[in-house]
Design an enzyme around this catalytic site. Structure first.
Site, mmCIF file in Angstrom:
data_model
loop_
_atom_site.group_PDB
_atom_site.id
_atom_site.type_symbol
_atom_site.label_atom_id
_atom_site.label_comp_id
_atom_site.label_asym_id
_atom_site.label_seq_id
_atom_site.Cartn_x
_atom_site.Cartn_y
_atom_site.Cartn_z
ATOM 1 N N HIS A 1 -0.142 -1.849 2.978
ATOM 2 C CA HIS A 1 0.126 -1.471 4.146
ATOM 3 C C HIS A 1 1.138 -1.634 4.711
ATOM 4 C CE1 HIS A 1 -0.983 -5.684 5.105
ATOM 5 N NE2 HIS A 1 -0.459 -5.571 6.245
ATOM 6 N N HIS B 1 8.076 -2.821 6.007
ATOM 7 C CA HIS B 1 8.216 -3.193 4.560
ATOM 8 C C HIS B 1 6.715 -3.281 4.367
ATOM 9 C CE1 HIS B 1 7.517 -7.128 6.391
ATOM 10 N NE2 HIS B 1 6.784 -7.416 5.395
#
Length: 198
Positions: free
Chosen positions: A120, A37
């Site tokens: 990220h 995620h």
């Protein structure tokens, strides 16, 4: 008490591409593919009524859906690397969505996140990672990228304390408007935020 954060989910095709980056790094604890995620805003451990307030406030987010591209790899920790990640190409829509969620959280009295938003997807956590090993891993995979994908919603996730994070559970989800300008709306979630907090 679950730990809450807002996030973007990674679609299956992109997650499979990320999974090809697993391996080749001694001491790495690789994140399970289903747990990939992109964290938008870490919230932390909060009481049930605060979780409800957060969910209600996030109902007011009205942002367009957008394209996102995962590209490049990197590491956090400098000379003492503790995580490796896949990066995200610059996206004004992503930055605007994250900024709005952050402002909502601060208005509700949640402490500001001391770290600058750096989008990220964490691939692995490192214990006693060697900077040389990490440098070799990154240089071998520096040209990583996936096909752009459309981000159609953001979610409120919870995690229980465990080694390496996860399992992550989607508690609430909000759609981002499509090109025709439909407003965002909360998806029906598997469980109500107030129920799991107790």
């Amino acid at each position: 008490m679950p730990r809450l954060f807002t996030a973007l989910e990674i679609p299956r095709d992109a997650a499979l591409s990320l999974s090809l980056l697993r391996g080749g790094l001694p001491g790495a604890r690789w994140i399970d593919v289903e747990n990939y995620h992109l964290t938008l805003r870490f919230i932390g451990d909060v009481e049930g009524h605060v979780a409800d307030e957060i969910a209600n406030a996030l109902d007011r987010v009205h942002r367009p859906s957008f394209q996102m591209t995962l590209a490049g790899v990197g590491a956090f920790g400098g000379k003492k690397p503790h995580a490796v990640w896949a990066g995200v190409s610059a996206s004004p829509d992503l930055t605007a969505l994250q900024g709005e969620i952050d402002r909502i959280c601060q208005r509700l009295g949640l402490p500001a996140d001391p770290r600058k938003f750096s989008p990220h997807v964490t691939l692995a956590r490192l214990r006693n990672g060697s900077p040389l090993d990490v440098a070799q891993y990154l240089s071998a995979r520096g040209n990583f990228s996936v096909q752009p994908f459309r981000v159609g919603r953001f979610v409120l996730m919870s995690s229980r304390d465990s080694v390496g994070g996860g399992p992550y559970i989607v508690e609430e989800a909000w759609s981002l408007s499509s090109v025709d300008g439909l407003a965002s709306s909360r998806f029906a979630s598997a469980s109500d935020a107030s129920r799991i907090m107790r």
